[in-house]
Design a protein around this motif. Structure first.
Motif, PDB file in Angstrom:
ATOM      1  N   LEU A 155      36.965  -5.200   1.130  1.00 47.42           N
ATOM      2  CA  LEU A 155      36.214  -6.436   1.375  1.00 47.42           C
ATOM      3  C   LEU A 155      34.934  -6.156   2.150  1.00 47.42           C
ATOM      4  CD1 LEU A 155      39.022  -8.998   2.312  1.00 47.42           C
ATOM      5  CD2 LEU A 155      37.457  -9.156   0.368  1.00 47.42           C
ATOM      6  N   GLN A 156      35.054  -5.291   3.166  1.00 48.26           N
ATOM      7  CA  GLN A 156      33.880  -4.967   3.971  1.00 48.26           C
ATOM      8  C   GLN A 156      32.824  -4.252   3.140  1.00 48.26           C
ATOM      9  OE1 GLN A 156      33.814  -3.473   8.258  1.00 48.26           O
ATOM     10  NE2 GLN A 156      33.704  -1.560   7.089  1.00 48.26           N
ATOM     11  N   ASP A 157      33.262  -3.296   2.320  1.00 48.35           N
ATOM     12  CA  ASP A 157      32.319  -2.559   1.489  1.00 48.35           C
ATOM     13  C   ASP A 157      31.634  -3.488   0.488  1.00 48.35           C
ATOM     14  OD1 ASP A 157      31.052  -0.221   0.313  1.00 48.35           O
ATOM     15  OD2 ASP A 157      32.456  -0.446  -1.338  1.00 48.35           O
ATOM     16  N   TRP A 158      32.412  -4.382  -0.119  1.00 53.19           N
ATOM     17  CA  TRP A 158      31.836  -5.327  -1.074  1.00 53.19           C
ATOM     18  C   TRP A 158      30.818  -6.236  -0.387  1.00 53.19           C
ATOM     19  CZ3 TRP A 158      31.761 -10.690  -1.633  1.00 53.19           C
ATOM     20  CH2 TRP A 158      31.338 -11.155  -2.878  1.00 53.19           C
ATOM     21  N   GLY A 159      31.173  -6.722   0.817  1.00 49.65           N
ATOM     22  CA  GLY A 159      30.259  -7.594   1.543  1.00 49.65           C
ATOM     23  C   GLY A 159      28.987  -6.882   1.960  1.00 49.65           C
ATOM     24  N   ALA A 160      29.142  -5.632   2.458  1.00 51.24           N
ATOM     25  CA  ALA A 160      27.971  -4.879   2.897  1.00 51.24           C
ATOM     26  C   ALA A 160      27.066  -4.545   1.726  1.00 51.24           C
ATOM     27  CB  ALA A 160      28.420  -3.597   3.603  1.00 51.24           C
ATOM     28  N   ARG A 161      27.667  -4.267   0.580  1.00 55.23           N
ATOM     29  CA  ARG A 161      26.880  -3.849  -0.586  1.00 55.23           C
ATOM     30  C   ARG A 161      26.286  -5.025  -1.360  1.00 55.23           C
ATOM     31  NH1 ARG A 161      29.262  -0.211  -5.645  1.00 55.23           N
ATOM     32  NH2 ARG A 161      27.390  -0.327  -6.947  1.00 55.23           N
ATOM     33  N   HIS A 162      27.099  -6.063  -1.588  1.00 54.19           N
ATOM     34  CA  HIS A 162      26.672  -7.130  -2.500  1.00 54.19           C
ATOM     35  C   HIS A 162      26.252  -8.429  -1.813  1.00 54.19           C
ATOM     36  CE1 HIS A 162      27.801  -4.871  -6.073  1.00 54.19           C
ATOM     37  NE2 HIS A 162      28.938  -4.562  -5.485  1.00 54.19           N
ATOM     38  N   VAL A 163      26.695  -8.641  -0.576  1.00 54.32           N
ATOM     39  CA  VAL A 163      26.310  -9.870   0.131  1.00 54.32           C
ATOM     40  C   VAL A 163      25.175  -9.581   1.108  1.00 54.32           C
ATOM     41  CG1 VAL A 163      27.095 -11.761   1.608  1.00 54.32           C
ATOM     42  CG2 VAL A 163      28.643 -10.795  -0.113  1.00 54.32           C
ATOM     43  N   LEU A 164      25.373  -8.543   1.944  1.00 51.80           N
ATOM     44  CA  LEU A 164      24.338  -8.183   2.911  1.00 51.80           C
ATOM     45  C   LEU A 164      23.297  -7.237   2.325  1.00 51.80           C
ATOM     46  CD1 LEU A 164      26.621  -7.601   6.033  1.00 51.80           C
ATOM     47  CD2 LEU A 164      25.274  -9.631   5.489  1.00 51.80           C
ATOM     48  N   GLY A 165      23.679  -6.519   1.244  1.00 51.43           N
ATOM     49  CA  GLY A 165      22.783  -5.538   0.653  1.00 51.43           C
ATOM     50  C   GLY A 165      22.298  -5.934  -0.720  1.00 51.43           C
ATOM     51  N   ASP A 166      21.701  -4.967  -1.405  1.00 51.31           N
ATOM     52  CA  ASP A 166      21.113  -5.231  -2.723  1.00 51.31           C
ATOM     53  C   ASP A 166      21.978  -4.721  -3.867  1.00 51.31           C
ATOM     54  OD1 ASP A 166      20.835  -2.491  -2.487  1.00 51.31           O
ATOM     55  OD2 ASP A 166      18.639  -2.494  -2.512  1.00 51.31           O
ATOM     56  N   GLY A 167      23.209  -4.313  -3.568  1.00 49.26           N
ATOM     57  CA  GLY A 167      24.129  -3.848  -4.596  1.00 49.26           C
ATOM     58  C   GLY A 167      24.105  -2.351  -4.837  1.00 49.26           C
ATOM     59  N   SER A 168      23.180  -1.643  -4.217  1.00 44.85           N
ATOM     60  CA  SER A 168      23.094  -0.202  -4.419  1.00 44.85           C
ATOM     61  C   SER A 168      24.130   0.529  -3.570  1.00 44.85           C
ATOM     62  CB  SER A 168      21.689   0.305  -4.070  1.00 44.85           C
ATOM     63  OG  SER A 168      21.384   0.033  -2.712  1.00 44.85           O
ATOM     64  N   VAL A 169      24.469   1.761  -3.983  1.00 46.09           N
ATOM     65  CA  VAL A 169      25.453   2.588  -3.276  1.00 46.09           C
ATOM     66  C   VAL A 169      24.721   3.599  -2.410  1.00 46.09           C
ATOM     67  CG1 VAL A 169      27.363   4.214  -3.516  1.00 46.09           C
ATOM     68  CG2 VAL A 169      27.110   2.328  -5.133  1.00 46.09           C
ATOM     69  N   SER A 170      25.176   3.751  -1.188  1.00 47.90           N
ATOM     70  CA  SER A 170      24.585   4.732  -0.283  1.00 47.90           C
ATOM     71  C   SER A 170      25.681   5.318   0.598  1.00 47.90           C
ATOM     72  CB  SER A 170      23.510   4.090   0.595  1.00 47.90           C
ATOM     73  OG  SER A 170      23.055   5.000   1.572  1.00 47.90           O
ATOM     74  N   ALA A 171      25.555   6.612   0.899  1.00 45.42           N
ATOM     75  CA  ALA A 171      26.505   7.269   1.798  1.00 45.42           C
ATOM     76  C   ALA A 171      25.974   7.328   3.218  1.00 45.42           C
ATOM     77  CB  ALA A 171      26.801   8.686   1.306  1.00 45.42           C
ATOM     78  N   GLY A 172      24.765   6.814   3.420  1.00 48.97           N
ATOM     79  CA  GLY A 172      24.164   6.824   4.742  1.00 48.97           C
ATOM     80  C   GLY A 172      24.061   5.432   5.328  1.00 48.97           C
ATOM     81  N   ILE A 173      23.800   5.374   6.595  1.00 45.04           N
ATOM     82  CA  ILE A 173      23.624   4.114   7.309  1.00 45.04           C
ATOM     83  C   ILE A 173      22.142   3.947   7.604  1.00 45.04           C
ATOM     84  CG2 ILE A 173      24.164   2.843   9.422  1.00 45.04           C
ATOM     85  CD1 ILE A 173      26.792   4.421   9.549  1.00 45.04           C
ATOM     86  N   THR A 174      21.600   2.798   7.278  1.00 47.27           N
ATOM     87  CA  THR A 174      20.174   2.547   7.463  1.00 47.27           C
ATOM     88  C   THR A 174      19.891   2.056   8.875  1.00 47.27           C
ATOM     89  OG1 THR A 174      19.988   1.941   5.121  1.00 47.27           O
ATOM     90  CG2 THR A 174      18.182   1.285   6.573  1.00 47.27           C
ATOM     91  N   LEU A 175      18.857   2.603   9.494  1.00 44.33           N
ATOM     92  CA  LEU A 175      18.468   2.188  10.827  1.00 44.33           C
ATOM     93  C   LEU A 175      18.180   0.688  10.861  1.00 44.33           C
ATOM     94  CD1 LEU A 175      17.725   3.141  13.709  1.00 44.33           C
ATOM     95  CD2 LEU A 175      15.364   3.385  12.907  1.00 44.33           C
ATOM     96  N   GLY A 176      18.768  -0.005  11.828  1.00 43.74           N
ATOM     97  CA  GLY A 176      18.550  -1.431  11.977  1.00 43.74           C
ATOM     98  C   GLY A 176      19.404  -2.306  11.075  1.00 43.74           C
ATOM     99  N   SER A 177      20.263  -1.684  10.256  1.00 43.46           N
ATOM    100  CA  SER A 177      21.100  -2.453   9.337  1.00 43.46           C
ATOM    101  C   SER A 177      22.298  -3.058  10.053  1.00 43.46           C
ATOM    102  CB  SER A 177      21.603  -1.540   8.212  1.00 43.46           C
ATOM    103  OG  SER A 177      22.474  -0.545   8.732  1.00 43.46           O
ATOM    104  N   ALA A 178      22.986  -3.972   9.345  1.00 46.80           N
ATOM    105  CA  ALA A 178      24.204  -4.566   9.898  1.00 46.80           C
ATOM    106  C   ALA A 178      25.251  -3.497  10.168  1.00 46.80           C
ATOM    107  CB  ALA A 178      24.747  -5.621   8.927  1.00 46.80           C
TER     108      ALA A 178
END
Length: 298
Positions: free
Chosen positions: A96-119
């Motif tokens: 659920l967290q991954d889906w929310g971070a990727r598709h609700v808070l993010g743009d749907g792309s996959v990343s193995a890194g954490i973006t500075l300033g992100s949720a």
């Protein structure tokens, strides 16, 4: 709180929702997994009414998701811990967290890194000051390691995964996932700095969701002087809400680092990890600041 009588008796999704009921219940399981095991802590953290919380806790106990354990007799007070059935929900929370971070808070792309300033960076940063729940992970040597009772300063560097050359571990397109590459470099950087960490009384562990046998093959190949820990059941990821991504049908940890004090409290984090080759020395500087501040060194 009354459990709904769902007519679709053969559907696991419907029956699961009959147990979990509503979004408050998911959040209760999330917070109990994270170490908020007492009623007042749950009520304060969630902002839910005491009656609603009591009803949901009772329902989760009745359904075998939580155990109610007395920690005080006068007055009688209880805390709530996940049962084996409840721990089996951790991968659901991670998904659920991954889906929310990727598709609700993010743009749907996959990343193995954490973006500075992100949720995700903010969430990892908020772990500072939090105690690691009583979680035991299996080392690549087969020995269980309790993360809340290490008894010394410790560094946990979380990584997506690293395999020995002969292993068929990397999923198709792995190299195209931003941030996925660099695990071998990072692991070897910590190996090179091992003596410095040992001199400071700091234990180093690499953590991934790989199986212990996969980690053992890589540790032997890379000549690692420290133990890798397997979070294949997502107990650490689910309890601390660590950022993850999915590749090849497997949930993987995004790259981040936690520094724990001897009591198992997170004292510093490294997120994002922008340069895997330099991360060990950056964390060593963090350790020096923390240990000197704690008065553990002259």
């Amino acid at each position: 709180m009354r459990r709904e009588d769902l007519s679709d008796e053969d559907c696991g999704i419907a029956q699961s929702l009959g147990v979990l009921r509503d979004w408050w219940t998911f959040l209760i399981v999330r917070d109990v997994a994270g170490g908020a095991t007492r009623f007042d802590a749950l009520q304060s953290g969630l902002g839910i009414s005491r009656r609603a919380l009591s009803e949901r806790l009772s329902g989760l106990v009745d359904d075998g998701v939580l155990d109610r354990i007395a920690y005080s007799q006068r007055p009688l007070r209880h805390e709530y811990v996940l049962t084996a059935k409840g721990e089996a929900l951790l991968p659901v929370l991670v998904a659920l967290q991954d889906w929310g971070a990727r598709h609700v808070l993010g743009d749907g792309s996959v990343s193995a890194g954490i973006t500075l300033g992100s949720a995700e960076a903010h969430r990892v940063g908020e772990l500072v000051g939090q105690s690691v729940p009583p979680i035991t992970l299996t080392g690549h040597d087969g020995i269980p390691v309790g993360l809340s009772s290490l008894g010394s300063w410790a560094v946990l560097f979380c990584m997506p995964g690293a395999w020995a050359p002969a292993a068929q571990g990397y999923s198709p397109g792995w190299g195209e996932i931003p941030g996925a590459a660099g695990c071998t470099v990072e692991a070897k950087a910590y190996a090179a700095a091992q003596a410095a960490f040992v001199e400071r009384g700091v234990v180093v562990h690499g953590v991934s969701t790989q199986r212990p046998d996969q980690q053992a093959a890589f540790a032997e190949h890379a000549g690692l002087p420290y133990v890798l820990l397997s979070d294949e059941d997502l107990r650490l990821a689910g309890s601390l809400r660590l950022p993850t991504f999915r590749s090849g049908g497997v949930d993987r940890l995004k790259r981040c680092t936690l520094v724990l004090d001897p009591a198992g409290v997170v004292r510093a984090v490294q997120a994002p990890v922008t340069d895997p080759a330099a991360s060990a020395l950056e964390v060593l500087d963090l350790v020096d600041d923390l240990v000197v501040r704690a008065g553990a060194r002259p």
